[in-house]
Write a protein that holds these residues in place. Structure first.
Motif, mmCIF file in Angstrom:
data_model
loop_
_atom_site.group_PDB
_atom_site.id
_atom_site.type_symbol
_atom_site.label_atom_id
_atom_site.label_comp_id
_atom_site.label_asym_id
_atom_site.label_seq_id
_atom_site.Cartn_x
_atom_site.Cartn_y
_atom_site.Cartn_z
ATOM 1 N N VAL B 160 0.844 -1.191 0.000
ATOM 2 C CA VAL B 160 0.000 0.000 0.000
ATOM 3 C C VAL B 160 0.877 1.238 0.000
ATOM 4 O O VAL B 160 1.807 1.324 0.806
ATOM 5 C CB VAL B 160 -0.904 -0.007 1.247
ATOM 6 C CG1 VAL B 160 -1.848 1.178 1.210
ATOM 7 C CG2 VAL B 160 -1.672 -1.312 1.342
ATOM 8 N N PRO B 161 0.607 2.198 -0.856
ATOM 9 C CA PRO B 161 1.384 3.435 -0.865
ATOM 10 C C PRO B 161 1.342 4.102 0.497
ATOM 11 O O PRO B 161 0.328 4.074 1.202
ATOM 12 C CB PRO B 161 0.687 4.293 -1.923
ATOM 13 C CG PRO B 161 0.034 3.326 -2.835
ATOM 14 C CD PRO B 161 -0.348 2.158 -1.991
ATOM 15 N N LYS B 162 2.451 4.723 0.848
ATOM 16 C CA LYS B 162 2.579 5.243 2.204
ATOM 17 C C LYS B 162 1.561 6.320 2.526
ATOM 18 O O LYS B 162 1.184 6.500 3.681
ATOM 19 C CB LYS B 162 3.987 5.811 2.410
ATOM 20 C CG LYS B 162 5.072 4.794 2.497
ATOM 21 C CD LYS B 162 6.181 5.254 3.437
ATOM 22 C CE LYS B 162 7.233 4.168 3.617
ATOM 23 N NZ LYS B 162 8.142 4.057 2.462
ATOM 24 N N ASN B 163 1.123 7.041 1.523
ATOM 25 C CA ASN B 163 0.190 8.122 1.833
ATOM 26 C C ASN B 163 -1.258 7.641 1.887
ATOM 27 O O ASN B 163 -2.166 8.425 2.144
ATOM 28 C CB ASN B 163 0.313 9.229 0.782
ATOM 29 C CG ASN B 163 -0.015 8.714 -0.612
ATOM 30 O OD1 ASN B 163 0.381 7.608 -0.971
ATOM 31 N ND2 ASN B 163 -0.739 9.504 -1.359
ATOM 32 N N LEU B 164 -1.433 6.363 1.658
ATOM 33 C CA LEU B 164 -2.803 5.850 1.683
ATOM 34 C C LEU B 164 -2.926 4.798 2.771
ATOM 35 O O LEU B 164 -1.947 4.193 3.194
ATOM 36 C CB LEU B 164 -3.188 5.208 0.340
ATOM 37 C CG LEU B 164 -3.028 6.051 -0.908
ATOM 38 C CD1 LEU B 164 -3.325 5.210 -2.140
ATOM 39 C CD2 LEU B 164 -3.952 7.246 -0.867
ATOM 40 N N LYS B 165 -4.141 4.601 3.194
ATOM 41 C CA LYS B 165 -4.405 3.522 4.156
ATOM 42 C C LYS B 165 -5.369 2.550 3.495
ATOM 43 O O LYS B 165 -6.319 2.968 2.818
ATOM 44 C CB LYS B 165 -5.049 4.080 5.420
ATOM 45 C CG LYS B 165 -4.062 4.620 6.450
ATOM 46 C CD LYS B 165 -4.782 5.047 7.706
ATOM 47 C CE LYS B 165 -5.438 6.388 7.489
ATOM 48 N NZ LYS B 165 -5.979 6.958 8.746
ATOM 49 N N LEU B 166 -5.159 1.298 3.711
ATOM 50 C CA LEU B 166 -6.076 0.309 3.157
ATOM 51 C C LEU B 166 -6.994 -0.152 4.285
ATOM 52 O O LEU B 166 -6.533 -0.678 5.290
ATOM 53 C CB LEU B 166 -5.301 -0.875 2.578
ATOM 54 C CG LEU B 166 -6.125 -1.888 1.784
ATOM 55 C CD1 LEU B 166 -6.731 -1.249 0.540
ATOM 56 C CD2 LEU B 166 -5.252 -3.067 1.366
ATOM 57 N N LEU B 167 -8.255 0.067 4.108
ATOM 58 C CA LEU B 167 -9.212 -0.304 5.141
ATOM 59 C C LEU B 167 -10.074 -1.449 4.645
ATOM 60 O O LEU B 167 -10.407 -1.532 3.474
ATOM 61 C CB LEU B 167 -10.159 0.852 5.472
ATOM 62 C CG LEU B 167 -9.576 2.225 5.766
ATOM 63 C CD1 LEU B 167 -10.710 3.201 5.965
ATOM 64 C CD2 LEU B 167 -8.701 2.164 6.996
ATOM 65 N N ALA B 168 -10.453 -2.274 5.569
ATOM 66 C CA ALA B 168 -11.454 -3.290 5.263
ATOM 67 C C ALA B 168 -12.742 -2.838 5.926
ATOM 68 O O ALA B 168 -12.865 -2.829 7.152
ATOM 69 C CB ALA B 168 -11.026 -4.644 5.805
ATOM 70 N N VAL B 169 -13.680 -2.447 5.125
ATOM 71 C CA VAL B 169 -14.908 -1.858 5.654
ATOM 72 C C VAL B 169 -16.044 -2.859 5.502
ATOM 73 O O VAL B 169 -16.280 -3.358 4.397
ATOM 74 C CB VAL B 169 -15.241 -0.560 4.892
ATOM 75 C CG1 VAL B 169 -16.445 0.122 5.498
ATOM 76 C CG2 VAL B 169 -14.040 0.374 4.892
ATOM 77 N N PRO B 170 -16.749 -3.137 6.571
ATOM 78 C CA PRO B 170 -17.854 -4.096 6.475
ATOM 79 C C PRO B 170 -19.000 -3.521 5.652
ATOM 80 O O PRO B 170 -19.198 -2.303 5.587
ATOM 81 C CB PRO B 170 -18.275 -4.332 7.924
ATOM 82 C CG PRO B 170 -17.754 -3.162 8.682
ATOM 83 C CD PRO B 170 -16.577 -2.637 7.943
ATOM 84 N N LEU B 171 -19.780 -4.408 5.053
ATOM 85 C CA LEU B 171 -20.867 -3.937 4.215
ATOM 86 C C LEU B 171 -21.871 -3.114 5.006
ATOM 87 O O LEU B 171 -22.414 -2.133 4.508
ATOM 88 C CB LEU B 171 -21.585 -5.131 3.557
ATOM 89 C CG LEU B 171 -20.819 -5.848 2.460
ATOM 90 C CD1 LEU B 171 -21.724 -6.865 1.774
ATOM 91 C CD2 LEU B 171 -20.253 -4.880 1.448
ATOM 92 N N PHE B 172 -22.135 -3.504 6.224
ATOM 93 C CA PHE B 172 -23.150 -2.766 6.973
ATOM 94 C C PHE B 172 -22.704 -1.332 7.244
ATOM 95 O O PHE B 172 -23.526 -0.462 7.477
ATOM 96 C CB PHE B 172 -23.514 -3.477 8.286
ATOM 97 C CG PHE B 172 -22.380 -3.612 9.264
ATOM 98 C CD1 PHE B 172 -21.769 -4.834 9.436
ATOM 99 C CD2 PHE B 172 -21.937 -2.536 10.021
ATOM 100 C CE1 PHE B 172 -20.724 -4.993 10.339
ATOM 101 C CE2 PHE B 172 -20.893 -2.679 10.931
ATOM 102 C CZ PHE B 172 -20.280 -3.908 11.088
#
Lengths: 646, 202
Positions: B160-172
Motif C-alpha cells: 500500500v502506498p505510504k500516503n494511503l491507508k487500506l481499510l477493510a470496511v464491512p458492508l453494513f
C-alpha cells in the motif's frame, strides 16, 4: 435617443398622477398605459441592472420596429404607463405583461417587444426579488397581476402567463412557469386593475431605466449567453446543439439539472462565441418546438446568471430535501419545480411566475371573488413569498392537483423556504379569516413552507373540494408539506382536518400499499419516506405517519393536541382505511387486533407518545399501554353513555 | 452448487493477506476544481473518460468487507483509475490494481481475477455528481465508471502506498451511508446482495 429618454422621463413624471387616474379609469386608455408600462418596465430593469443587454435590445428594437415615429411614441406612452404601474404596485409585473400585449398590438413589432416585455417581467421580478425585503411591491404586484389577469390568480401567475405568451419569459427564470402561461389572458384590461392595489416599484427605478435604454443600443453587445427554457426533461443536449449551431459557433451548452437525480430541469444556458449569433439564435429558435414543446429563449443577464447559478449550487444542499417531493408527482411538473430551493431572488421569481400562475388557476375555480380579496392579502403574502420557494413548489404541484389544489400545491414544496407568514399570501381567501381566524394564528407556527391558507381555504370554502383531492398525489407531493398543511388546517376545524387526514391517510395508505410495513424505510423516497415511511417502519404502526418522530411533525403534534377530539373521528375513518390496507398486508392477527384498538386511541397515543422514542419501545409494551388506554377509554365511554340516561 | 453464473464469491479473512508499504502515490490533482479541469482537458483530447474500479472482498466475523483506500482521514475510494484510450477494461483494471496495490517487484505481482461488472456510474457534466444511469437529456456523458468484483485468492501480498491507508470496511458500514462514502460506494452492498459469499476461515 437621449431626447426621447428625457421625454420619457418627463412624460412619466407628469403622467404619473395622470396616468394613475387614467389607469384606474377605463380600459380605453389601457392601450396607452400598456405602452407606457413597457417603458417603465425597462426603467425598472435598468435600475435593477437586470438586463442591460435587454434594455438595449428594447431600445434598439422599438425604434427600429416601430419606425422612427412609432418608436418614440411608443416610448412615451410607456413611460407614463409604467409610472402609473409603479404607483399601483403591481405594475411592475402586471404592466410588463400588459405592456407587451399592448405593444404588440400597437407596434406590430411583436417579437422584440415581446421579448422586451417578457424580459422585463422576468427582470422586474428579479429586481423586485432583490427589493423584496424592502418592500412588498414585487410580490404584491405579482399577486395583483395574477389576480387581475387570471381571475383571482396570483400575480405571478399572471405575469408568468404574460411572459410565456411573449415567448421569452422562462429563459431567465428557468422553466418554472410553464403552467402559468396558459392562464394569462393577454389583455390590457387587467392592467388598470392592478395599479390600484399596490404601490410598487419605485418610480425612480423606471427613470434611470428609461434613460439608459436609448443609450444602450446594441443589445447583444456583450451578451452571447442565452437561456433556452421550456424544454422537456428528455430533450437532449444534442438536439439543442444541432438547432443552435445553425446560428453560429456554440461555445458551451450547459444544462441545468436536478442534483439529486440528474434529471434535466428543462432549461439550459447556451453561450455563443459571437453575440450577434446569440441574438440571431434567440430570434430564430425562440418558440421552436422541441419534442412537441415550444421552447423559450432569453438573453442571459448578469442577474439571472447569478441567480440561476446560485440556485444551482444551492440545490445540492437543498435538493436532497426537496427532491423527493419534486420527484414524486409528475415528471414534468417536477422537472419544472424540481429546483425547489432557490436562493431568495430566484425563488421569489419563480414563485411569482409559476406558482402564482397556478394559484391563479385555482382561484379561478373559486370565482372572481378570490381575486379581489387576494389583493388585499397578497401584500402580506407576497412579502413572505419572496423568500420562499413557494412558487417553485406550486409549479410543481399545481398540475397534478388541479385547480382546486393550487393553493396547497403552491405552499407545499416551497415549504422549506417560506416564512410562516407567507401562508397568508396569495390565494388567501379573506373569508377564511372571517370564519376561523385560523390564518391569523397561522403565522405563528413555522410550517415547512406550506401555505396553509390554501388547503384550508379549499376545505372550508369548498368542502366538496377537499375530498376530491387525490390523496396519493397530495401525500406524495406534499409529504413534508402535508405536515405543515395539516397544522394549519387543523386549526380550521373539521373540514380542514378531514382534508389533512385524507391527505395523510391517503399518503399513509399509499405508502403502505407500496411497501411492506416493516420495510417502509422509504429511503429512496426521501422526505416522503421520512415523514411517513419511517413511521410505518416502526413495526407496522403505519398510521403513525402522523406522529412519527419527524421534526416536521412537531407542529403536527401540537395541532393534533389541539384538535384531537375533532379529528379523532375523522382519523378513525382514515385509520380504518389504513387498517384495512394493513390487514390486507399484514398476516399477523395480533397485529390486527392491535390496530383496531389502536385506531381509536391513535390520536391521543400519537400525542402522548410523542416522537419516535415511543415507537422504539417494544411492541409488546406499546400494546400493553394501548390496551390499558383502550380499557380506560371504554370505561369512559361507558360512563359517558350512562350518564345521560341516569 | 449454485454458482453457475459465478454468483458465489470466496472470501478469506483479512489475516490471510499480507500488507506491506511502498512509495507514496500522490493524487494527480490537488483539489476538486483541478480534477474537473483536468477532466475537461482530457475530454477534449480523448473523449469520454472510462474508469474502472475494483471491489476486493475479504471476510471478518462472517461478514463481507470491502477493501477501500483511504486518502487523508476521510475520503475513501475504490482501487482503480482511468483507462487509456482504447484500453481493454479488464486489462486496464489489472494494470490499475497493480499500480495501486501490488508490490513494485515484479515477482510479487498478484494474479488479479477480475469478476463481473456489478455497477456502471455516469458523470453527465464536469461536476462531481455521478448517477447510476445516464440522464436522458445527456447524449455525451463525460465519464463512465465501471465497477468490477475481483476475486481474491487465499494468499496475496499487497503493498500500500505510504500516503494511503487500506481499510477493510464491512458492508453494513457502507449501507445507507452516503454522507461518508458517497453514492457509489455506499450502494455497493445493494449491488453485492445478489452474491453468495463463501466465508472461508483460515
Amino acid at each position: 435617443m437621449d431626447p426621447m429618454a428625457e421625454e420619457q422621463l418627463d412624460y412619466g413624471d407628469e403622467e404619473y398622477g395622470g396616468q394613475k387616474l387614467q389607469y384606474q379609469g377605463s380600459g380605453a386608455i389601457s392601450a396607452l398605459a400598456e405602452e407606457e408600462m413597457m417603458d417603465e418596465y425597462d426603467d425598472l430593469y435598468n435600475d435593477v441592472n437586470v438586463g442591460d443587454g435587454f434594455l438595449q435590445l428594447d431600445c434598439t428594437e422599438i425604434p427600429v420596429l416601430g419606425g422612427t415615429g412609432s418608436g418614440p411614441q411608443a416610448h412615451k406612452p410607456d413611460v407614463s404607463g409604467s409610472k402609473v404601474a409603479e404607483q399601483g404596485g403591481l405594475e411592475d409585473v402586471a404592466i410588463p405583461g400588459v405592456g407587451l400585449e399592448g405593444r404588440d398590438s400597437n407596434m406590430g413589432a411583436s417579437f422584440p417587444e415581446q421579448k422586451k416585455g417578457a424580459f422585463m417581467s422576468g427582470k422586474g421580478m428579479e429586481g423586485a426579488a432583490g427589493d423584496y425585503p424592502d418592500r412588498l411591491s414585487q410580490k404584491e404586484r405579482v399577486m395583483d397581476v395574477g389576480s387581475d389577469i387570471q381571475v383571482g390568480s396570483s400575480g405571478f401567475g399572471g405575469s408568468a402567463a404574460m411572459h410565456s405568451k411573449v415567448g421569452v419569459d422562462p429563459s431567465q427564470i428557468p422553466g418554472k412557469f410553464s403552467g402559468g402561461s396558459s392562464s394569462l389572458p393577454d389583455s390590457g384590461t387587467s392592467a388598470p386593475q392592478m395599479p390600484a392595489n399596490r404601490m410598487g416599484m419605485n418610480i425612480s427605478m423606471n427613470r434611470p431605466v428609461v434613460n439608459e435604454n436609448p443609450s444602450q443600443q446594441p443589445v447583444e453587445n456583450g451578451s452571447a449567453m442565452l437561456f433556452v427554457s421550456e424544454l422537456h426533461w428528455w430533450t437532449t443536449d444534442a438536439e439543442i446543439e444541432s438547432m443552435l449551431s445553425r446560428y453560429g459557433r456554440v461555445k458551451e451548452i450547459k444544462f441545468f439539472d436536478e442534483r439529486a437525480s440528474g434529471k434535466s430541469k428543462g432549461y439550459c444556458q447556451v453561450e455563443f462565441f459571437d453575440p450577434a449569433a446569440a441574438a440571431a439564435c434567440k430570434e430564430g429558435v425562440s418558440g421552436h418546438v422541441f419534442n412537441g414543446r415550444a421552447c423559450v429563449v432569453n438573453f442571459a443577464t448578469s442577474q439571472t446568471l447569478k441567480q440561476i447559478g446560485a440556485a444551482y449550487m444551492n440545490k445540492t444542499q437543498v435538493q436532497a430535501q426537496s427532491q423527493p417531493q419534486g420527484r414524486r408527482p409528475m415528471n414534468d411538473g417536477v422537472g419544472r419545480g424540481g429546483g425547489m430551493n432557490y436562493p431568495v431572488g430566484e425563488a421569489g421569481r419563480n414563485f411569482g411566475k409559476v406558482g402564482w400562475g397556478r394559484g391563479g388557476q385555482g382561484m379561478l375555480n373559486r370565482g372572481p371573488g378570490g381575486g379581489g380579496p387576494m389583493r388585499g392579502r397578497g401584500a402580506i403574502g407576497m412579502k413572505n413569498m419572496v423568500g420562499g420557494t413557494g412558487g417553485v413548489g406550486s409549479s410543481v404541484n399545481g398540475s397534478p392537483y388541479g385547480q382546486c389544489l393550487t393553493g396547497p400545491a403552491l405552499g407545499g414544496p416551497a415549504g422549506g423556504m417560506m416564512h410562516p407568514q407567507s401562508m397568508m399570501g396569495p390565494g388567501f381567501d379573506p373569508t377564511y379569516m372571517v370564519q376561523g381566524g385560523v390564518y391569523g394564528g397561522f403565522s405563528g407556527p413555522a410550517f415547512p413552507g406550506m401555505i396553509p391558507s390554501f388547503p384550508a381555504v379549499n376545505s372550508m370554502a369548498l368542502p366538496g373540494v377537499a375530498p376530491h383531492v387525490n390523496p396519493a398525489f397530495f401525500g406524495r407531493g406534499m409529504a413534508a408539506n402535508g405536515m405543515g398543511m395539516m397544522g394549519t388546517s387543523g386549526m380550521d376545524g373539521r373540514h380542514v382536518g378531514m382534508w389533512t387526514d385524507t391527505n395523510m391517510g391517503g399518503w399513509g395508505r399509499v405508502d403502505h400499499v407500496k411497501r411492506t410495513r416493516e420495510s417502509s424505510y422509504g429511503g429512496d423516497d426521501g422526505s416522503s419516506n421520512h415523514g411517513y415511511g419511517e413511521a410505518s417502519s416502526e413495526r407496522g404502526r403505519g398510521r403513525s405517519n402522523a406522529a412519527s418522530g419527524e421534526k416536521d411533525r412537531g407542529s403536527e403534534r401540537d395541532w393534533l393536541g389541539k384538535s384531537e377530539r375533532r379529528h379523532r373521528d375523522e382519523r378513525d375513518q382514515d385509520w380504518d382505511w389504513s387498517d384495512r390496507d394493513h390487514r390486507y398486508k399484514e398476516e399477523k392477527d395480533g397485529y390486527r387486533d392491535h390496530h383496531q384498538r389502536e385506531r381509536e386511541y391513535y390520536n391521543e397515543e400519537n400525542l402522548d407518545m410523542g416522537q419516535t422514542s415511543s415507537r422504539s419501545r417494544s411492541k409488546s409494551s406499546v400494546m400493553q399501554e394501548e390496551d390499558n388506554r383502550s380499557r380506560t377509554r371504554e370505561a369512559d365511554y361507558g360512563k359517558r353513555q350512562r350518564l345521560p340516561s341516569e | 452448487m449454485v454458482s453457475s453464473t459465478g454468483s458465489t464469491v470466496n472470501t478469506f479473512p483479512l489475516s490471510s493477506y499480507t500488507f506491506g508499504t511502498k512509495e507514496p502515490k500522490m493524487e494527480k490533482d490537488t483539489s476538486v476544481a483541478d480534477r474537473l479541469a483536468r477532466m475537461k482537458v482530457n475530454y477534449m483530447k480523448e473523449g469520454m473518460r472510462t474508469s474502472v474500479e475494483a471491489i476486493l472482498m475479504v471476510q471478518e466475523h462472517n461478514h463481507p468487507h470491502i477493501l477501500l483506500l483511504q486518502i487523508g482521514n476521510t475520503f475513501c475510494k475504490l482501487p482503480g483509475g482511468r483507462l487509456k484510450p482504447g484500453e481493454n477494461e479488464i486489462e486496464g483494471l489489472k494494470r490499475k490494481l497493480s499500480s495501486k496495490l501490488a508490490a513494485n517487484s515484479t515477482a510479487l505481482q498478484p494474479d488479479w481475477q477480475i469478476g463481473e461488472c456489478v455497477a456502471i456510474w455516469w458523470r453527465p457534466n464536469f461536476e462531481t455528481m455521478m448517477y447510476p444511469y445516464c440522464p436522458p437529456h445527456i447524449t455525451k456523458p463525460k465519464e463512465c465508471k465501471k465497477i468490477f468484483l475481483v476475486h481474491l485468492s487465499e494468499r496475496e501480498y499487497f503493498a500500500v502506498p505510504k500516503n494511503l491507508k487500506l481499510l477493510a470496511v464491512p458492508l453494513f458500514e457502507l449501507y445507507d451511508n452516503v454522507q461518508r462514502y458517497g453514492p457509489v460506494i455506499s450502494t455497493i452492498p445493494q449491488q453485492l446482495s445478489r452474491f453468495q459469499f463463501n466465508m472461508i476461515n483460515a
